[in-house]
Write an enzyme that holds these catalytic residues in place. Structure first.
Site, PDB file in Angstrom:
ATOM      1  N   CYS A  40      -3.320  -4.626   3.827  1.00  0.00           N
ATOM      2  CA  CYS A  40      -2.254  -5.492   4.350  1.00  0.00           C
ATOM      3  C   CYS A  40      -2.260  -6.898   3.787  1.00  0.00           C
ATOM      4  CB  CYS A  40      -2.343  -5.556   5.872  1.00  0.00           C
ATOM      5  SG  CYS A  40      -2.090  -3.959   6.659  1.00  0.00           S
ATOM      6  N   GLU A  58       0.853  -1.197   0.000  1.00  0.00           N
ATOM      7  CA  GLU A  58       0.000   0.000   0.000  1.00  0.00           C
ATOM      8  C   GLU A  58       0.882   1.239   0.000  1.00  0.00           C
ATOM      9  OE1 GLU A  58      -1.660   1.607   3.586  1.00  0.00           O
ATOM     10  OE2 GLU A  58       0.486   1.934   3.496  1.00  0.00           O
ATOM     11  N   HIS A  93      -2.507 -12.223  10.483  1.00  0.00           N
ATOM     12  CA  HIS A  93      -2.128 -10.831  10.299  1.00  0.00           C
ATOM     13  C   HIS A  93      -2.061 -10.167  11.670  1.00  0.00           C
ATOM     14  CE1 HIS A  93      -1.442  -6.931   8.821  1.00  0.00           C
ATOM     15  NE2 HIS A  93      -2.591  -6.446   9.260  1.00  0.00           N
TER      16      HIS A  93
END
Ligand code: ZN
Lengths: 349, 126
Positions: free
Chosen positions: A113, A81, A237
């Protein structure tokens, strides 16, 4: 097995800033931040590092580990990103820097992400169909939060690269299967041209991270008929050091299964590189025939989940690895003043 | 700049197959063998040692954000010498002969909206 990991490489910049250093500048209570987010310090890129340079370092480590000829890479995707250009791909610069050009397809991906794991899935499809011999999937980011925002304690920098191939005898780990869960959720965004992201406060926890990570992980385990206790490792994550532990607990994993793949407390949230780096740290120590659950999360929102099993080759190819912990432990701390210079934040304050 | 991307990005050099001399940057002609020379591509390993170095505190235009930085002459393992920055390192860790390896970094950029130039620098080879 759909595809295999032929080699992998990690990279984390050398600079760190402690949470207490940031807290002191904004008059926050450091202990509240450290225990609230479970983040002690985060990585900061050097003034001449960006997503491209991080991706190249990780890609070179992956190439060295795999031992393949870069000309055999038929596809290269970089998920991030924080691509340095809005228009002009990171992927073509990386491909040139590792000597993979010109006979390959390349593109940049963006899904907050989880763009790195999306790249892994695309490479899996291409190698499984026989369209390319090897694919390289990279997750890399040099992310930033607005000065004073909670994200300033977590947004950090790192990269992980995976070379995906079809032949089982070349794989250090098999990717048994993958499963994804995607919805339109307004939890976090950054508009074109904006320097810093915004988050929709009430959307960040339950309806975003937890809903997607839990649904994708459950779906993955149902699809492969596996239970949490059958896994040796689980990597989720990790936007902070707390969420992945909570998600693991909700799914029935022990903290011991999560320990090795949890890096955010010591390097921060490396965004697209976060769960791929967690996997790299697991692979750095995993013995053959170990089972790993990997689940990413990207705001907006979606999760990609994978079941991975290490092969006998992982021990034989260990010598070619540049261990992630070599980068994590080789560090230099910055003051907040130097940190601002490193992140070029002055113009935006 | 654009034509020299293979050199700047991955240290692509040359070898004269007649006298076995390595060249970086690349050459099309061997200055030793002249017409007898036979030049082929040769990939530099990116490893070498410090031949000379100095700390730059008054930078040229475009490098203001990076001072102080270390500028060094590196003798590559393959023989050629190159001038480049040494990054992620303080001067007190450096001596003549210190082993270094190449790192991929931003070199400069044409302002906030122009092209970004990438290339090799060096860091300590631990
Ligand atoms: Zn010659």
């Amino acid at each position: 097995m759909i595809a295999g990991i032929i080699g992998y490489g990690a990279y984390v910049p050398r600079y760190r800033i402690k949470a207490e250093e940031i807290a002191a500048v904004w008059g926050e209570e450091p202990d509240r931040i450290i225990s609230g987010l479970n983040i002690k310090e985060k990585s900061v890129p050097a003034t001449d590092e960006d997503t491209v340079t991080l991706a190249v370092e990780a890609a070179r480590n992956a190439l060295k580990h795999s031992g393949i000829d870069p000309k055999e890479i038929g596809a290269l995707y970089v998920g991030s990103e924080s691509h340095p250009y809005a228009v002009k791909p990171t992927a073509s610069i990386v491909a040139e820097a590792i000597g993979a050009t010109p006979n390959l397809t390349a593109a940049d991906l963006e899904f907050a992400c989880k763009a790195g794991t999306a790249a892994i899935q695309m490479c899996m499809g291409l190698v499984a169909s026989g369209m390319v011999k090897y694919g390289m999937a990279i997750g890399a980011d040099t992310s930033q939060g607005r000065p004073g925002d909670a994200l300033e304690y977590s947004a950090s920098a790192g990269a992980a690269a995976y070379i995906i191939g079809k032949k089982k005898e070349e794989a250090i780990a098999e990717i048994i299967d993958t499963y994804s869960f995607t919805t339109d959720t307004p939890d976090f965004w950054r508009r074109e041209g904006a320097d810093f992201p915004q988050h929709g406060g009430r959307f960040t926890g339950e309806p975003a991270y937890f809903k997607h990570v839990i649904s994708a992980s459950k779906g993955m385990m149902e699809k492969t008929k596996m239970k949490p206790e059958e896994f040796d490792y689980a990597v989720f994550h990790q936007p902070n050091g707390k969420f992945p532990l909570q998600a693991g607990k909700m799914l029935g994993f022990s903290s011991k299964q999560l320990e090795r793949g949890l890096l955010t407390p010591i390097i921060g949230n490396t965004y697209s590189a976060a769960s791929p780096l967690g996997l790299a740290n697991v692979l750095d120590e995993a013995k053959p025939n170990k089972k790993i659950l990997l689940t990413s999360f990207g705001s907006g929102a979606g999760s990609d989940s994978f079941v991975i099993r290490t092969t006998d080759l992982i021990d034989k190819k260990r010598k070619g690895i540049t261990p992630l912990m070599d980068y994590v432990n080789d560090k230099q701390y910055l003051s907040y003043g130097l940190y601002v210079k490193h992140r070029r934040k002055l113009k935006s304050m | 700049m654009w034509r020299r991307i293979p050199e700047r990005y991955r240290m692509a050099g040359s070898l004269c197959e007649n006298c076995r001399q390595n060249f970086f940057p690349r050459r099309t002609f061997c200055p030793i063998c002249r017409r007898k020379g036979k030049i082929v591509d040769k990939q530099m390993s990116g490893k070498g040692k410090v031949f000379a170095y100095s700390l730059v505190t008054a930078p040229p235009v475009g490098y203001e954000g990076e001072i102080p930085y270390i500028l060094a002459i590196i003798e590559l393992d393959e023989g050629p010498k190159v001038t480049a920055q040494i990054v992620d390192c303080k001067c007190d860790k450096l001596e003549i002969g210190t082993k270094v390896k190449s790192a991929f970094r931003r070199i400069t950029e044409d302002g906030d909206e122009g092209i970004i130039y990438y290339g090799f620098k060096f860091k300590l080879d631990k």
